[in-house]
Design an enzyme around this catalytic site. Structure first.
Site, PDB file in Angstrom:
ATOM      1  N   LYS B  87     -16.584   4.523  -1.702  1.00  0.00           N
ATOM      2  CA  LYS B  87     -16.562   3.903  -3.028  1.00  0.00           C
ATOM      3  C   LYS B  87     -17.961   3.992  -3.645  1.00  0.00           C
ATOM      4  CE  LYS B  87     -14.986  -0.619  -4.876  1.00  0.00           C
ATOM      5  NZ  LYS B  87     -14.381  -1.913  -4.435  1.00  0.00           N
ATOM      6  N   SER B 162      -9.951  -3.138  -6.417  1.00  0.00           N
ATOM      7  CA  SER B 162     -10.914  -2.350  -7.164  1.00  0.00           C
ATOM      8  C   SER B 162     -11.257  -1.017  -6.493  1.00  0.00           C
ATOM      9  CB  SER B 162     -12.201  -3.145  -7.389  1.00  0.00           C
ATOM     10  OG  SER B 162     -12.865  -3.395  -6.156  1.00  0.00           O
ATOM     11  N   SER B 186      -9.627  -6.000  -2.529  1.00  0.00           N
ATOM     12  CA  SER B 186      -9.841  -4.701  -3.174  1.00  0.00           C
ATOM     13  C   SER B 186      -9.690  -3.500  -2.260  1.00  0.00           C
ATOM     14  CB  SER B 186     -11.226  -4.661  -3.829  1.00  0.00           C
ATOM     15  OG  SER B 186     -11.250  -5.500  -4.948  1.00  0.00           O
TER      16      SER B 186
END
Lengths: 68, 476
Positions: B87, B162, B186
């Site tokens: 990420k 997310s 997330s």
């Protein structure tokens, strides 16, 4: 607790050390449309419930430890 | 060219194979690390426009690193030669860390995040940086700057967030394993929505140093993989005490993949009587009940448990998140405030308007949740819940209506996950079947502090039953 007015938030941000927020952001707090955050009034109502809960001497959470 | 294998007949088969299988092929000499890296880089070129998974791809670095390890390295580490991606909150030296935002379009990392450094030490090959909801704020993964990751099973729906790119990369076959962050679910929620494995370890099990913070109190590094065995190996690589991270705890790191197939006779499985089985898609409930029956058939015992009062958990989480996020971003707001997305700015404004006592009280509630949840583990070994109350929502959905109640879509996605960020307990999601609308469903297994080995063991048992597996998505 009186109902939240947009003017209250605007004044709060104008009169305390605060970042300069746009009108749209303050508007989103009072009348949320983006679907991401809860309206501020709803949050304040829930926080008021939490405020009335007796937590004794419970401290704020820190890191977790094995076995606790 | 790689040698065709009985189970892996094409480059697509390779792309959707587990890291364990890929590593085995490399050790055998049936596949080279260079060939494997090229397969993924070619797929990224082909499918990133559709998946929006990657913000930055680093082919040159990958091709250099793939030649930098020896036969000994290959045999010593289960991730030697295995590609991964992270990420875009994780610092990788010399690469931009955008946070999924225009704000950090020029933010070049000067050293690796701890978890990245540990992966590199294990000779894993970084492919690049993955898309996310701006600064990890929001569970939909919608990102106006870098695009919104669609669901691999139905591109009209969300991957969820997310860590949207982390889930999409695995689900679209653009990386075998990825790192994400989990502040309210997330990692677990998008993993569940995309039919893959997602683990949020115990708070303090994996260092967050070098990962752009969103909310220090709740942030966890999380793992996304195709299989539980991969997840176990990956955790073994990235877990461990970091003296420079005040949150990490100095407890031994287990060999998580060892005895992963243990039987569970006598295991006490806590089934929450409140909150976790309410306002949930009936098909998801039915799937989770099938998992319960399956665990019972292996000798587990179901124990009804009453969770702490969950009425205000969302409020508590938000009241801690937003002031901390504001504190993280204070400097950049002054310098580059107009580059922030509208929804995140509104969230930060909320953080500005809360009172200090609200924040401290919320932190005290978190301590209460921890004590109450720990007490539950006196009577049970694990908790079992659905991971999400619904399948992946359509892109653009703002609110969902369940049993007559409106709920912001982001809240709905993480309704069953965020509590365990506050309590700090380890939680894993594993697929538990396909919904009649063709979307994956997931079940969440939660354990005592630092007992990742047990929840991985239970997740592996669930994974072994074909009734709960999900087919490979049809891409392109």
């Amino acid at each position: 607790m009186k109902k939240l007015q947009k003017e209250t938030l605007t004044n709060l941000c104008d009169q305390l050390a605060s970042h300069p927020w746009h009108d749209e952001e303050i508007e989103e707090l009072v009348h949320p449309k983006l679907g991401i955050i809860t309206g501020f009034q709803e949050l304040l109502d829930q926080l008021e419930v939490l405020r009335k809960t007796d937590l004794g001497h419970t401290p704020p959470a820190m890191s977790v430890q094995k076995g606790n | 060219m790689f040698m065709l294998h009985s189970k892996l007949q094409s480059e697509e088969d390779i792309a959707f194979a587990s890291a364990t299988e890929l590593h085995r092929l490399m050790v055998k000499g049936d596949l080279s690390a260079t060939e494997l890296t090229d397969i993924y880089l070619n797929r990224i070129k082909k499918f990133n426009g559709l998946s929006k998974a990657y913000i930055t791809v680093t082919p040159n670095e990958a091709r250099v690193n793939v030649t930098s390890f020896t036969r000994h390295d290959l045999e010593a580490s289960p991730f030697a030669g295995v590609p991964f991606a992270a990420k875009d909150l994780f610092d990788i030296e010399g690469i931009k860390t955008t946070g999924g935002s225009r704000v950090f379009h020029d933010h070049l990392a000067t050293e690796d995040a701890v978890s990245i450094a540990r992966l590199k030490k294990g000779k894993a090959i970084s492919l690049g940086k993955l898309n996310l909801h701006e600064f990890a704020y929001g569970a939909t993964g919608e990102n106006p700057e870098f695009g919104t990751c669609p669901n691999a099973y139905d591109t009209s729906r969300l991957a969820g967030g997310s860590s949207s790119g982390s889930a999409a990369a695995v689900a679209f076959g653009l990386a075998p394993v990825t790192l994400g962050t989990d502040t309210g679910g997330s990692v677990r929620a998008p993993a569940s929505l995309n039919g893959i494995v997602g683990l949020k370890p115990t708070m303090g099990r994996v260092s967050t140093r070098g990962v752009m913070p969103y909310c220090w109190t709740l942030d966890h590094v999380g793992l996304m993989t195709r299989t539980v065995h991969d997840c176990a190996n990956l955790l073994g690589l990235v877990a461990g005490f970091d003296p420079q991270d005040p949150v990490t705890v100095n407890v031994p790191v287990d060999d998580y993949a060892f005895e992963l197939d243990n039987e569970i006779a006598g295991l006490h499985v806590g089934i929450p009587a409140n909150f976790f089985y309410e306002r949930t898609d009936p098909e998801i409930l039915a799937a989770v009940e099938r998992v319960q029956r399956y665990l019972v058939s292996h000798g587990a015992q179901l124990v009804p448990v009453t969770m702490p009062d969950m009425t205000n958990t969302r409020t508590v989480s938000l009241t801690v998140q937003m002031p901390e996020a504001l504190s993280v971003h204070s400097r950049y707001l002054d310098e580059r405030g107009d580059l922030y997305g509208q929804d995140f700015r509104a969230g930060l404004a909320l953080g500005q308007c809360l009172l200090a006592e609200h924040y401290v009280r919320a932190k005290r509630f978190i301590e209460v949740y921890r004590q109450q949840t720990n007490a539950l583990f006196d009577d049970v070994d694990i908790l079992l819940t659905p991971t999400t109350p619904a399948i992946a929502p359509h892109i653009g959905t703002v609110t969902t209506k369940v049993d007559g109640m409106d709920e912001p879509v982001g809240n709905a996605i993480t309704r069953f996950t965020s509590f365990f960020n506050m309590s700090g307990h380890p939680a894993i999601t594993v697929p538990c079947g396909l919904h009649s609308e063709g979307l994956p469903m997931g079940v969440q297994v939660v354990g005592r502090y630092f007992e990742e080995k047990l929840i991985l063991n239970v997740a592996r048992l669930i994974e072994k039953n074909d009734e709960f597996s999900v087919p490979r998505p049809k891409i392109g």
